[in-house]
Enzyme design. Structure first.
Site, PDB file in Angstrom:
ATOM      1  N   CYS A 114       0.817  -1.222   0.000  1.00  0.00           N
ATOM      2  CA  CYS A 114       0.000   0.000   0.000  1.00  0.00           C
ATOM      3  C   CYS A 114       0.847   1.267   0.000  1.00  0.00           C
ATOM      4  O   CYS A 114       0.354   2.342  -0.311  1.00  0.00           O
ATOM      5  CB  CYS A 114      -0.948  -0.008   1.187  1.00  0.00           C
ATOM      6  SG  CYS A 114      -2.056  -1.409   1.109  1.00  0.00           S
ATOM      7  N   HIS A 254      -3.485   7.050   1.873  1.00  0.00           N
ATOM      8  CA  HIS A 254      -3.862   5.723   1.373  1.00  0.00           C
ATOM      9  C   HIS A 254      -5.261   5.344   1.878  1.00  0.00           C
ATOM     10  O   HIS A 254      -5.571   5.498   3.059  1.00  0.00           O
ATOM     11  CB  HIS A 254      -2.830   4.691   1.836  1.00  0.00           C
ATOM     12  CG  HIS A 254      -3.243   3.294   1.558  1.00  0.00           C
ATOM     13  ND1 HIS A 254      -3.574   2.866   0.290  1.00  0.00           N
ATOM     14  CD2 HIS A 254      -3.407   2.218   2.375  1.00  0.00           C
ATOM     15  CE1 HIS A 254      -3.918   1.590   0.345  1.00  0.00           C
ATOM     16  NE2 HIS A 254      -3.827   1.176   1.595  1.00  0.00           N
ATOM     17  N   ASN A 284     -10.028  -0.298  -1.226  1.00  0.00           N
ATOM     18  CA  ASN A 284      -8.572  -0.222  -1.116  1.00  0.00           C
ATOM     19  C   ASN A 284      -7.943  -0.841  -2.368  1.00  0.00           C
ATOM     20  O   ASN A 284      -7.935  -2.060  -2.512  1.00  0.00           O
ATOM     21  CB  ASN A 284      -8.139  -0.967   0.150  1.00  0.00           C
ATOM     22  CG  ASN A 284      -6.633  -0.970   0.349  1.00  0.00           C
ATOM     23  OD1 ASN A 284      -5.879  -0.511  -0.506  1.00  0.00           O
ATOM     24  ND2 ASN A 284      -6.202  -1.498   1.486  1.00  0.00           N
TER      25      ASN A 284
HETATM   26  O1  UT7 Z   1      -4.082  -1.341   3.103  1.00  0.00           O
HETATM   27  C1  UT7 Z   1      -3.086  -2.064   3.790  1.00  0.00           C
HETATM   28  C2  UT7 Z   1      -3.248  -1.973   5.237  1.00  0.00           C
HETATM   29  N1  UT7 Z   1      -4.508  -2.553   5.669  1.00  0.00           N
HETATM   30  C3  UT7 Z   1      -5.261  -1.869   6.521  1.00  0.00           C
HETATM   31  O2  UT7 Z   1      -4.930  -0.754   6.871  1.00  0.00           O
HETATM   32  C4  UT7 Z   1      -6.458  -2.572   7.083  1.00  0.00           C
HETATM   33  C5  UT7 Z   1      -6.471  -2.413   8.569  1.00  0.00           C
HETATM   34  N2  UT7 Z   1      -7.544  -3.156   9.235  1.00  0.00           N
HETATM   35  C6  UT7 Z   1      -8.832  -2.752   9.130  1.00  0.00           C
HETATM   36  O3  UT7 Z   1      -9.149  -1.818   8.407  1.00  0.00           O
HETATM   37  C7  UT7 Z   1      -9.853  -3.465   9.960  1.00  0.00           C
HETATM   38  O4  UT7 Z   1      -9.185  -4.273  10.901  1.00  0.00           O
HETATM   39  C8  UT7 Z   1     -10.842  -4.340   9.143  1.00  0.00           C
HETATM   40  C9  UT7 Z   1     -11.763  -3.461   8.324  1.00  0.00           C
HETATM   41  C10 UT7 Z   1     -10.067  -5.296   8.226  1.00  0.00           C
HETATM   42  C11 UT7 Z   1     -11.707  -5.156  10.083  1.00  0.00           C
HETATM   43  O5  UT7 Z   1     -12.390  -4.278  10.993  1.00  0.00           O
HETATM   44  P1  UT7 Z   1     -12.347  -4.512  12.575  1.00  0.00           P
HETATM   45  O6  UT7 Z   1     -13.154  -3.442  13.171  1.00  0.00           O
HETATM   46  O7  UT7 Z   1     -10.893  -4.596  12.973  1.00  0.00           O
HETATM   47  O8  UT7 Z   1     -13.069  -5.881  12.725  1.00  0.00           O
HETATM   48  P2  UT7 Z   1     -12.562  -7.240  13.426  1.00  0.00           P
HETATM   49  O9  UT7 Z   1     -11.691  -7.990  12.510  1.00  0.00           O
HETATM   50  O10 UT7 Z   1     -12.054  -6.919  14.794  1.00  0.00           O
HETATM   51  O11 UT7 Z   1     -13.940  -7.992  13.600  1.00  0.00           O
HETATM   52  C12 UT7 Z   1     -14.976  -7.485  14.464  1.00  0.00           C
HETATM   53  C13 UT7 Z   1     -16.203  -8.348  14.307  1.00  0.00           C
HETATM   54  C14 UT7 Z   1     -15.916  -9.832  14.419  1.00  0.00           C
HETATM   55  O12 UT7 Z   1     -17.038 -10.458  15.016  1.00  0.00           O
HETATM   56  P3  UT7 Z   1     -17.010 -10.842  16.565  1.00  0.00           P
HETATM   57  O13 UT7 Z   1     -15.827 -11.730  16.750  1.00  0.00           O
HETATM   58  O14 UT7 Z   1     -16.859  -9.521  17.295  1.00  0.00           O
HETATM   59  O15 UT7 Z   1     -18.329 -11.497  16.761  1.00  0.00           O
HETATM   60  C15 UT7 Z   1     -15.831 -10.272  12.978  1.00  0.00           C
HETATM   61  O16 UT7 Z   1     -16.137 -11.638  12.807  1.00  0.00           O
HETATM   62  O17 UT7 Z   1     -16.756  -8.138  12.994  1.00  0.00           O
HETATM   63  C16 UT7 Z   1     -16.888  -9.409  12.337  1.00  0.00           C
HETATM   64  N3  UT7 Z   1     -16.667  -9.190  10.920  1.00  0.00           N
HETATM   65  C17 UT7 Z   1     -17.652  -8.911  10.047  1.00  0.00           C
HETATM   66  N4  UT7 Z   1     -18.983  -8.781  10.214  1.00  0.00           N
HETATM   67  C18 UT7 Z   1     -19.703  -8.479   9.112  1.00  0.00           C
HETATM   68  C19 UT7 Z   1     -15.490  -9.204  10.243  1.00  0.00           C
HETATM   69  N5  UT7 Z   1     -15.700  -8.946   8.939  1.00  0.00           N
HETATM   70  C20 UT7 Z   1     -17.042  -8.751   8.803  1.00  0.00           C
HETATM   71  C21 UT7 Z   1     -17.857  -8.455   7.692  1.00  0.00           C
HETATM   72  N6  UT7 Z   1     -19.196  -8.329   7.907  1.00  0.00           N
HETATM   73  N7  UT7 Z   1     -17.368  -8.260   6.440  1.00  0.00           N
END
Ligand code: UT7
Length: 334
Positions: A114, A254, A284
């Protein structure tokens, strides 16, 4: 003093648009979750199996040459930032140069995920500042859909396909790339990587069966690192150059997650009206996001505008660029 100035910008998005409602049909997700957690509403995904990263790059560079009124033969060097090359080798930059007829240019790929575009931009700028070249094209292009597991709901919703390109030319006016700070930390490798397909784990039945040719991301780890490092490096480049929030016209960060971009703007002390944003339409696109932002916002850009480019991504890689815009964008056609 010679500075490398961006004198033209162009982009390309594949026609096929996949909305959050479309994602709801293939994985267990909701528009509400994707929008509130990332800011993304839709993404462009290339659905023609015969098209790849070089084809998007070709369209972006063709438009770039047309807008600037130059012939591909005039390009001295073409750098393509990508982590989704058409093939492991040769370089996608070589394929782009050959397809557009950039016969004089030498070319290479740069893989910094990225942060690829800002790495490539600052690399290309060195050849201009040294007085060696007059026309350097920097492409940021990724076909992320080819390395995404569409059963992994956390990762698949955030990525899209797209390409952007800029032309760097010398300027003796007080415009162009003024400063940059770049970082890398390979200790972060395993939080965001592709496990197989390289010399460590070449493709095999086992790697395919275990889905090791897809992006693997520990979302929360990357999120925390991105928020901290992108904000800190953006503040650091302002401090290093004695820039206050009032001096900064735009932040072009980004586009990985709206929450990361907001945190960076907050750390810089700038309001949302100064923050370029197109994540809602493209998601992204990895190396594509920053040139696509500049392309989308070109019509609003004025000569001498101070723009901070900032990125964080796989590697880990991160950094910021202090840029003074070189021309009045409202006078240029899209
Ligand atoms: O570009 C290169 C660098 N990359 C980045 O900068 C990405 C950085 N990371 C992020 O932007 C975020 O971590 C994500 C968008 C990838 C994920 O968001 P988050 O707020 O960190 O979610 P999480 O992985 O902590 O998941 C929270 C909850 C989980 O459920 P429980 O365990 O709390 O019941 C996941 O299973 O959200 C659930 N979840 C979803 N629910 C609905 C994860 N993905 C989804 C989804 N739809 N697509």
């Amino acid at each position: 003093m010679i500075r490398a100035s961006i004198t033209a910008v162009a982009g390309f998005l594949p026609e096929n648009i996949v909305t959050n409602a479309d994602m709801e049909k293939i994985i267990d997700t909701t528009d509400e979750w994707i929008t509130s957690r990332t800011g993304i509403k839709q993404r462009h995904l290339e659905n023609d199996p015969n098209k790849a990263t070089s084809d998007m790059g070709v369209e972006a560079v063709k438009l770039l040459c047309k807008k600037r009124g130059i012939k591909p033969e005039e390009i001295d060097l073409l750098i393509c930032a990508t982590v989704t090359p058409d093939m492991v080798f040769p370089a996608t930059a070589n394929l782009i140069a050959a397809k557009i007829g950039a016969t004089k240019a030498w070319s290479f790929d740069l893989g910094a995920a990225c942060s690829g575009f800002i790495y490539a931009l600052t690399t290309g700028a060195q050849f201009i500042e040294a007085g060696r070249y007059k026309k350097v094209v920097v492409v940021g292009a990724d076909t992320m859909s080819r390395i995404i597991d569409y059963t992994d709901r956390t990762t698949c919703v955030i990525f899209g396909d797209g390409a952007g390109a800029v032309l760097l030319e010398p300027s003796t006016e007080d415009v162009g790339i003024v400063d940059f700070i770049l970082h890398a930390d390979g200790n972060g490798a395993t939080a965001l990587h592709m496990k197989a397909g390289g010399s460590l784990r070449p493709a095999s039945h086992e790697t395919v069966d275990n889905k090791m040719h897809y992006v693997y991301q520990e979302g929360q780890t990357v999120f925390k690192q991105a928020v901290y490092n992108m904000a800190e490096v953006s503040a650091a480049i302002m401090e290093k150059n004695n820039l206050t929030d009032k001096d900064v016209t735009w932040l072009a960060a980004h586009q990985a997650n709206k929450r990361i971009i907001d945190a960076t703007a907050n750390r810089m002390g700038i309001g949302s009206e100064k923050v370029m944003m197109n994540i809602e339409r493209y998601g992204n696109t990895t190396a594509g996001t920053i040139p696509l932002l500049l392309w989308d916002y070109e019509k609003h850009l004025k000569k001498d505008d101070v723009i901070i480019l900032a990125a964080f991504g796989g590697g880990f890689t991160w950094g910021a660029v202090y840029l003074k815009w070189a021309y009045d964008g409202s006078k240029v056609g899209k």
